[in-house]
Design an enzyme around this catalytic site. Sequence first.
Site, PDB file in Angstrom:
ATOM      1  N   LYS A  77      -5.523 -11.904  -1.098  1.00  0.00           N
ATOM      2  CA  LYS A  77      -5.770 -11.784  -2.430  1.00  0.00           C
ATOM      3  C   LYS A  77      -6.097 -13.055  -3.061  1.00  0.00           C
ATOM      4  O   LYS A  77      -5.116 -14.284  -2.851  1.00  0.00           O
ATOM      5  CB  LYS A  77      -4.660 -11.004  -3.056  1.00  0.00           C
ATOM      6  CG  LYS A  77      -4.869 -10.654  -4.581  1.00  0.00           C
ATOM      7  CD  LYS A  77      -3.843  -9.715  -5.367  1.00  0.00           C
ATOM      8  CE  LYS A  77      -4.152  -9.502  -6.875  1.00  0.00           C
ATOM      9  NZ  LYS A  77      -2.979  -8.759  -7.224  1.00  0.00           N
ATOM     10  N   SER A 155      -4.510  -4.608 -10.058  1.00  0.00           N
ATOM     11  CA  SER A 155      -5.414  -5.537  -9.892  1.00  0.00           C
ATOM     12  C   SER A 155      -5.793  -6.017  -8.304  1.00  0.00           C
ATOM     13  O   SER A 155      -6.840  -6.696  -8.389  1.00  0.00           O
ATOM     14  CB  SER A 155      -4.775  -6.888 -10.566  1.00  0.00           C
ATOM     15  OG  SER A 155      -3.617  -7.401  -9.822  1.00  0.00           O
ATOM     16  N   SER A 179       0.062  -2.950  -9.388  1.00  0.00           N
ATOM     17  CA  SER A 179      -1.103  -3.495  -8.912  1.00  0.00           C
ATOM     18  C   SER A 179      -1.314  -3.560  -7.383  1.00  0.00           C
ATOM     19  O   SER A 179      -2.364  -3.997  -6.780  1.00  0.00           O
ATOM     20  CB  SER A 179      -1.357  -4.773  -9.406  1.00  0.00           C
ATOM     21  OG  SER A 179      -1.707  -4.949 -10.719  1.00  0.00           O
TER      22      SER A 179
END
Length: 492
Positions: A77, A155, A179
Amino acid sequence: MSDLSKLTIAAARDAMRKGELTSVELTDACLSEIEGASALNAFVHNTPEIAREQAKAADARRGADAPDMNGVPVGIKDLFCTKGVPSQAASGILEGFRPEYESTVSGKLFDAGAVMLGKLNMDEFAMGSSNETSVYGDAINPWKNDDRALTPGGSSGGSAAAVAADLCLGATGTDTGGSIRQPAAFTGITGIKPTYGRCSRWGVVAFASSLDQAGPMTKDVRDAAIMLEAMCGFDAKDSTSANLAVPNFEAALTGDIRGKKIGIPKEYRMEGMPAEIEQLWADGQAMLKDAGAEVVDISLPHTKYALPAYYVIAPAEASSNLARYDGVRFGHRATLDAGDGITEMYEKTRAEGFGAEVQRRVMVGTYVLSAGFYDAYFNRARKVRTLIKQDFENVFNAGVDAILTPATPSAAFGLGEAKSADPVQMYLNDVFTVTVNLAGLPGIAVPAGTDGSGLPLGLQLIGRPWEEGDLLNSAYALERAAGFVAKPTKWW
């Protein structure tokens, strides 16, 4: 072996140990899948040279005693700092930032032989539930039920999309209010948020420091156990890191949950909950009962205050954390007019560099921390947080081993739909997940069924602090009972 990128981490590990597969072959298969999947916008910084180099090193180290993650291609990420590789947190304000250091979590994965395919899309500074606040543009869910582009959740939307579309075998995510778990549920994969302090936050761009926690996003529960073990461990560079031994999480996966007590919180029966979510929850309870667990009704009375408390605490911490992005030391700096001073530089840089959602949360956070409102909002939210934590402690002290809830209030929704225009509607997506962050507990989302149009739906299990092994085993039993094997049809 064909379709190498479709392998699980466990299957790839076993094949590499037997000499049936090399990491280079596996990595090349994933890199070619990524090349053909630009429509998903999941990978935003590709690192094929680094990947091939790491794969060669993993093959040289191969053997029965190599770590479990050795040679496994993963995505990272964009919130994790990776040495020499752009690490932007999906924000314009960090454009051009290439850290001179490696985050502890990515470093641990690389030490265990994992291969980095590239950096993954996400909501800007991890603020969002739909991956629509990214400077790179929306990440797209590989699942489709009509001609709309669907959200992969947020997210960690890029991580979820990449794993669901078999672009990588696993991915790192972070979870501040859901998330990891919400995108996992939206894309039919598994995602675990470990206990706060289990994974180091060092080198992970901060959103809300008392809530942020890294975790793996994988194709199944066994893979989550394998990858989580590699990511965990004490780190002296993070003052909230727990100095606890990391157990062998995979060894805990017996599937035997006889005699375990699973709590069903009555407060999670929300008004207007879709019938499909109600049914999935009921089916999950029946599956765990059939596996020998005792299902009991419990009460978490302060749940109704969780969302407002979260949306005071998280923006407050964000406004403090994001004060460092001022155009002075790194990242974007606005072009100044003659006569502009340092105040104008701060203002212009932040106005240009931050997106609308980040600006909104920084302003909310600054407001609730301001002198006249600190007690009315921030202090009150902290007290509510303590009560929420006590609710969970009371339930666990009464002998409950895990808590079963829905993971999300709906299946994936279309990008650009009304939810995106109304921030409160968007925040309601986190209704089942934020309590876990406020209480610092481990939580896992497991795909357990589909809605009427064939989109995946997930269930969430919440565990006792530091008992991720036990939680993973309960999730493993649920996964086996649910038998979810659906995959998105390739359209990209």
